[in-house]
Design a protein around this motif. Sequence first.
Motif, PDB file in Angstrom:
ATOM      1  N   PHE A  52      -4.746  41.537 -17.007  1.00 31.27           N
ATOM      2  CA  PHE A  52      -5.255  40.380 -17.769  1.00 31.27           C
ATOM      3  C   PHE A  52      -4.679  39.136 -17.141  1.00 31.27           C
ATOM      4  N   THR A  53      -5.581  38.236 -16.735  1.00 29.92           N
ATOM      5  CA  THR A  53      -5.159  37.127 -15.898  1.00 29.92           C
ATOM      6  C   THR A  53      -6.022  35.887 -16.130  1.00 29.92           C
ATOM      7  N   ASN A  54      -5.376  34.730 -16.130  1.00 31.50           N
ATOM      8  CA  ASN A  54      -6.077  33.447 -16.133  1.00 31.50           C
ATOM      9  C   ASN A  54      -6.386  33.096 -14.682  1.00 31.50           C
ATOM     10  N   GLN A  55      -7.640  32.822 -14.381  1.00 33.48           N
ATOM     11  CA  GLN A  55      -8.031  32.457 -13.014  1.00 33.48           C
ATOM     12  C   GLN A  55      -9.001  31.272 -13.052  1.00 33.48           C
ATOM     13  N   PRO A  56      -8.476  30.048 -13.274  1.00 31.58           N
ATOM     14  CA  PRO A  56      -9.338  28.877 -13.403  1.00 31.58           C
ATOM     15  C   PRO A  56     -10.081  28.508 -12.123  1.00 31.58           C
ATOM     16  N   GLY A  57      -9.655  29.029 -10.990  1.00 35.28           N
ATOM     17  CA  GLY A  57     -10.364  28.759  -9.738  1.00 35.28           C
ATOM     18  C   GLY A  57     -11.788  29.297  -9.752  1.00 35.28           C
ATOM     19  N   ILE A  58     -12.037  30.283 -10.614  1.00 34.55           N
ATOM     20  CA  ILE A  58     -13.391  30.836 -10.730  1.00 34.55           C
ATOM     21  C   ILE A  58     -14.349  29.761 -11.238  1.00 34.55           C
ATOM     22  N   SER A  59     -13.951  29.023 -12.270  1.00 37.18           N
ATOM     23  CA  SER A  59     -14.843  27.989 -12.827  1.00 37.18           C
ATOM     24  C   SER A  59     -14.996  26.796 -11.877  1.00 37.18           C
ATOM     25  N   ARG A  60     -14.076  26.675 -10.926  1.00 39.74           N
ATOM     26  CA  ARG A  60     -14.190  25.615  -9.918  1.00 39.74           C
ATOM     27  C   ARG A  60     -14.966  26.099  -8.692  1.00 39.74           C
ATOM     28  N   GLY A  61     -15.399  27.367  -8.695  1.00 38.39           N
ATOM     29  CA  GLY A  61     -16.160  27.903  -7.573  1.00 38.39           C
ATOM     30  C   GLY A  61     -15.315  28.309  -6.376  1.00 38.39           C
ATOM     31  N   GLU A  62     -14.007  28.453  -6.560  1.00 32.57           N
ATOM     32  CA  GLU A  62     -13.103  28.790  -5.449  1.00 32.57           C
ATOM     33  C   GLU A  62     -13.006  30.293  -5.200  1.00 32.57           C
ATOM     34  N   ALA A  63     -13.442  31.094  -6.155  1.00 29.09           N
ATOM     35  CA  ALA A  63     -13.425  32.555  -6.036  1.00 29.09           C
ATOM     36  C   ALA A  63     -14.374  33.090  -7.098  1.00 29.09           C
ATOM     37  N   THR A  64     -14.650  34.386  -7.041  1.00 29.32           N
ATOM     38  CA  THR A  64     -15.529  34.980  -8.048  1.00 29.32           C
ATOM     39  C   THR A  64     -14.739  35.927  -8.945  1.00 29.32           C
ATOM     40  N   GLU A  65     -15.225  36.056 -10.167  1.00 30.54           N
ATOM     41  CA  GLU A  65     -14.618  36.996 -11.107  1.00 30.54           C
ATOM     42  C   GLU A  65     -14.697  38.416 -10.537  1.00 30.54           C
ATOM     43  N   GLU A  66     -15.807  38.728  -9.900  1.00 27.84           N
ATOM     44  CA  GLU A  66     -15.995  40.058  -9.307  1.00 27.84           C
ATOM     45  C   GLU A  66     -14.942  40.359  -8.239  1.00 27.84           C
ATOM     46  N   SER A  67     -14.596  39.373  -7.410  1.00 33.27           N
ATOM     47  CA  SER A  67     -13.601  39.621  -6.356  1.00 33.27           C
ATOM     48  C   SER A  67     -12.227  39.910  -6.958  1.00 33.27           C
ATOM     49  N   PHE A  68     -11.852  39.188  -8.016  1.00 36.83           N
ATOM     50  CA  PHE A  68     -10.584  39.466  -8.688  1.00 36.83           C
ATOM     51  C   PHE A  68     -10.610  40.853  -9.331  1.00 36.83           C
ATOM     52  N   ARG A  69     -11.701  41.154 -10.031  1.00 35.93           N
ATOM     53  CA  ARG A  69     -11.813  42.442 -10.719  1.00 35.93           C
ATOM     54  C   ARG A  69     -11.760  43.599  -9.717  1.00 35.93           C
ATOM     55  N   ASN A  70     -12.528  43.511  -8.642  1.00 30.73           N
ATOM     56  CA  ASN A  70     -12.543  44.580  -7.640  1.00 30.73           C
ATOM     57  C   ASN A  70     -11.168  44.788  -7.015  1.00 30.73           C
ATOM     58  N   GLU A  71     -10.482  43.687  -6.719  1.00 27.53           N
ATOM     59  CA  GLU A  71      -9.144  43.789  -6.134  1.00 27.53           C
ATOM     60  C   GLU A  71      -8.202  44.543  -7.076  1.00 27.53           C
ATOM     61  N   HIS A  85     -11.761  30.240 -17.178  1.00 29.30           N
ATOM     62  CA  HIS A  85     -11.875  28.860 -17.677  1.00 29.30           C
ATOM     63  C   HIS A  85     -10.673  27.993 -17.312  1.00 29.30           C
ATOM     64  N   GLN A  86     -10.915  26.699 -17.311  1.00 26.23           N
ATOM     65  CA  GLN A  86      -9.853  25.707 -17.188  1.00 26.23           C
ATOM     66  C   GLN A  86      -9.142  25.594 -18.532  1.00 26.23           C
ATOM     67  N   HIS A  87      -7.899  25.136 -18.533  1.00 24.00           N
ATOM     68  CA  HIS A  87      -7.166  25.018 -19.799  1.00 24.00           C
ATOM     69  C   HIS A  87      -7.791  23.990 -20.732  1.00 24.00           C
ATOM     70  N   THR A  88      -8.583  23.088 -20.200  1.00 27.92           N
ATOM     71  CA  THR A  88      -9.215  22.054 -21.027  1.00 27.92           C
ATOM     72  C   THR A  88     -10.502  22.515 -21.696  1.00 27.92           C
ATOM     73  N   GLU A  89     -10.983  23.720 -21.377  1.00 25.79           N
ATOM     74  CA  GLU A  89     -12.262  24.197 -21.915  1.00 25.79           C
ATOM     75  C   GLU A  89     -12.166  24.741 -23.334  1.00 25.79           C
ATOM     76  N   GLY A  90     -10.971  25.020 -23.823  1.00 25.40           N
ATOM     77  CA  GLY A  90     -10.807  25.442 -25.210  1.00 25.40           C
ATOM     78  C   GLY A  90     -11.344  26.822 -25.546  1.00 25.40           C
ATOM     79  N   CYS A  91     -11.324  27.729 -24.594  1.00 24.62           N
ATOM     80  CA  CYS A  91     -11.818  29.084 -24.859  1.00 24.62           C
ATOM     81  C   CYS A  91     -10.759  29.883 -25.624  1.00 24.62           C
ATOM     82  N   ASN A  92     -11.152  31.040 -26.144  1.00 25.38           N
ATOM     83  CA  ASN A  92     -10.172  31.874 -26.852  1.00 25.38           C
ATOM     84  C   ASN A  92      -9.584  32.956 -25.951  1.00 25.38           C
ATOM     85  N   CYS A  93     -10.060  33.001 -24.685  1.00 18.29           N
ATOM     86  CA  CYS A  93      -9.555  34.052 -23.799  1.00 18.29           C
ATOM     87  C   CYS A  93      -8.385  33.578 -22.935  1.00 18.29           C
ATOM     88  N   ARG A  94      -8.253  32.306 -22.691  1.00 14.91           N
ATOM     89  CA  ARG A  94      -7.193  31.824 -21.811  1.00 14.91           C
ATOM     90  C   ARG A  94      -5.839  31.981 -22.490  1.00 14.91           C
TER      91      ARG A  94
END
Length: 187
Positions: A52-71, A85-94
């Motif tokens: 379980f990991t926060n990866q805000p670079g995904i929402s910035r287009g720097e990597a894909t969720e699939e690449s993190f998951r596969n790794e 998500h970015q910390h400013t997006e207010g999601c419940n998963c971060r």
Amino acid sequence: MEENKIQAVFIDRDGTIGGTDEILYPGSFELFTYTDEALNRLKKEGIKLFGFTNQPGISRGEATEESFRNEMIDFGFDAVYICPHQHTEGCNCRKPNPGMLFKAAEENKLDLTRCIVIGDRWSDIVAGYNAGCMKVLVLTGAGNEAVNKYKHKWSNTEVDYIARDFEDAVNYIVNFVSDIEEDRAIR
């Protein structure tokens, strides 16, 4: 299922199982030398492993969720939960929100009070607290900073164990499981 058995361990990525306290994208991320063996020890205990990991670079287009998951699946995880998500997006998963833990519990029929969170940041510990999990802080990555600089942000949460590193955290869990089994045998 056994009443007191640990069902799953939720493990943070960056700074916990490898890398540093900085986000390294898939392809440049390296596990610590002891991580493979430690993950296998948990699997031998019959414990499910969830990343379980926060990866805000995904929402910035720097990597894909699939690449993190596969790794992380390639590392041996049973499933991976990612907040893109970015910390400013207010999601419940971060993290420190427990959304990823709740989603995993629902999808895998887990009792979160029988699960453990391992991470190197105060946000990992607070997410575990908010979900009712046991909490293990590792001192690698941002762990020393979490203990010294951010402990006041943990509010009333307490860490169940502070580990030198991921290998020490796994030793603690394996010993904890052994103690439960020994206690059960005495009854």
